[in-house]
Design an enzyme around this catalytic site. Sequence first.
Site, PDB file in Angstrom:
ATOM      1  N   GLU A 287       4.132  -3.553   9.578  1.00  0.00           N
ATOM      2  CA  GLU A 287       4.023  -4.257   8.297  1.00  0.00           C
ATOM      3  C   GLU A 287       5.260  -5.104   8.071  1.00  0.00           C
ATOM      4  O   GLU A 287       6.383  -4.586   8.004  1.00  0.00           O
ATOM      5  CB  GLU A 287       3.850  -3.281   7.144  1.00  0.00           C
ATOM      6  CG  GLU A 287       3.754  -3.977   5.798  1.00  0.00           C
ATOM      7  CD  GLU A 287       3.626  -3.027   4.624  1.00  0.00           C
ATOM      8  OE1 GLU A 287       3.684  -3.496   3.473  1.00  0.00           O
ATOM      9  OE2 GLU A 287       3.471  -1.825   4.864  1.00  0.00           O
ATOM     10  N   LYS A 419      -1.683  18.546   5.015  1.00  0.00           N
ATOM     11  CA  LYS A 419      -2.297  17.246   5.300  1.00  0.00           C
ATOM     12  C   LYS A 419      -3.394  16.879   4.312  1.00  0.00           C
ATOM     13  O   LYS A 419      -4.365  16.191   4.658  1.00  0.00           O
ATOM     14  CB  LYS A 419      -2.828  17.213   6.741  1.00  0.00           C
ATOM     15  CG  LYS A 419      -1.748  17.489   7.774  1.00  0.00           C
ATOM     16  CD  LYS A 419      -2.281  17.572   9.188  1.00  0.00           C
ATOM     17  CE  LYS A 419      -1.152  17.958  10.136  1.00  0.00           C
ATOM     18  NZ  LYS A 419      -1.623  18.159  11.516  1.00  0.00           N
ATOM     19  N   HIS A 593       5.843 -11.742   1.053  1.00  0.00           N
ATOM     20  CA  HIS A 593       4.835 -11.344   2.041  1.00  0.00           C
ATOM     21  C   HIS A 593       4.256 -12.559   2.761  1.00  0.00           C
ATOM     22  O   HIS A 593       3.923 -12.475   3.948  1.00  0.00           O
ATOM     23  CB  HIS A 593       3.717 -10.539   1.378  1.00  0.00           C
ATOM     24  CG  HIS A 593       4.024  -9.085   1.281  1.00  0.00           C
ATOM     25  ND1 HIS A 593       3.678  -8.191   2.267  1.00  0.00           N
ATOM     26  CD2 HIS A 593       4.682  -8.364   0.339  1.00  0.00           C
ATOM     27  CE1 HIS A 593       4.089  -6.986   1.934  1.00  0.00           C
ATOM     28  NE2 HIS A 593       4.693  -7.059   0.761  1.00  0.00           N
TER      29      HIS A 593
END
Length: 609
Positions: A287, A419, A593
């Site tokens: 990312e 989890k 971004h």
Amino acid sequence: MDVRRRSTMDTPATKARSGPMKVNVVDQEEEVGAVGAKASDALPLPLYLTNGVFFTLFFSVVYFLLTAWREKIRTSTPLHVVTLSEIVAILSLVASVIYLLGFFGIEFVQSFILRPSNDVCSARCEEEDDERFILEEDSRNGPCGAATDRGSILPTPPVAEVAPIAVAQQASDKEVILSTPGDFITQPVSEEDEEMIKSVLAGTIPSYSLESKLGDCKRAAAIRREALQRITGKSLEGLPLEGFDYESILGQCCEMPVGYVQIPVGIAGPLLLDGREYSVPPMATTEGCLVASTNRGCKAINLSGGATSVLLRDGMTRAPCVRFNSAKRAAELKFYLEDPNNYDTLSAVFNRSSRFGRLQTIKCAIAGKNLYMRFTCSTGDAMGMNMVSKGAQNVLDFLQNDFPDMDVIGISGNYCSDKKPAAVNWIEGRGKSVVCEAVIKGDVVQKVLKTNVASLCELNMLKNLTGSAMAGALGGFNAHASNIVSAIYIATGQDPAQNVESSHCITMMEPINDGQDLHVSVTMPSTEVGTVGGGTQLASQSACLNLLGVKGANREAPGSNARLLATVVAGSVLAGELSLMSAISAGQLVNSHMKYNRSSKDVSAVASA
């Protein structure tokens, strides 16, 4: 790529060939001809010239006949009275129509309308099972057949995906070059590896047993990779095989490997935490902006004097589920387990499983006649899931003597909870519970973060607190804690799936010093990390831990390396929260971004390549 299996019957072309040689794959039209010959195949002229002759003949005779008939109409001559030239023209017209219809029309109908059904194709494939056509790679050095960067073609995929492709002829040296677009080249392998590949394809050797049979993990991965390409008909080009220690993952990290995935690792920081500077744990991410944003948060924290952290709890949990014939009987065991007078006995039984696993608490919950026992224990520098599970099993075996009617449903009853987002972890904690805070000076907020204290505090209240509450968030009272946690976990060999509960975080911001400065904190009650075991021992992940000075177990103070890693994770989350919230407050999120998280490649060009 889809592949149609075909019979290996001798053809004039194959009979004319002898000795080892490369075999060129012919075009799609020739494959159709191999299955059913066309009239045009017998013509001496090249196909494009033959088509040109018949096209010219067709339009010429049509023009001639139309001209002649128009003249007859003008002179009132009956149309059925024809001359020799008109008879020849009509015959030529019929011949050209038959040819063009046969070449284009019938082929079109067969290809798109009268395509054979799946049953017919399946029957044909069953008849050819003994003549399976296997293509192999032809430029490989060494025994590992799948270690190349090009894939291979394989036997028949599902019939629904079968499409006519180039026909290949098999030469004695097992080399094939494909000429159709999208095909990939196969390379020769040693006879021994080829036999192993065929055995895997035939199911006589299970893929999972290759390592034990061969005694060579890399060779096993290469053979499994080649078999996979042949089964699927899909290339694994781009998935590297070389450059990885497959011995290091045997029996503990990953089963049946066929390669490894490359993820870029970035470094932010340094982060001044508890009076010591750290490079933020290497962050493995794809990312854009994430590392850069965390780096800006670190800069703001450093310029303001650094951050401080406090470890609140350190204990991994496991919660077996047992069942009795009545709720009363289940309650009796609950009272027994929670009785302080029995703690020493239960602790001694639990602690037998490990030098580092030490029982801390047992918390029970009842649902009807079912009892859930949540064991919490310290685990040293390991994350500790296996450690606490073994200790819990010891206690279950011990309890069976006094409670023989106890039916153990499972070693994990999800009251742990692992989890999965769960309130029990948010409230009671799991792993390391950490709080990290910093005071950011007002001028740093303005110059580095490009916003102001009041705007940040208002945004945090409305977004992280109120907005998350409106969404019914469970432990998600933050901007993007999971971003940083996931990136650090992958880089340092943690279990990435435990990002679910490890990202439980509440971010708090408030003005201090008469509104001039900003107090910011993150509270993370269930950060599950370790510096030994699992993926932490792999070379790349071990290097990342070494960069932080927390590699392996701390012999002088067991557990201190894992606790230190948890605090650094919290400090990194603090930096990430601070920077992202500032970007949103200043209206910079979209622009940043677009600058750092957008590819400059021509997507259409890449797709057509």
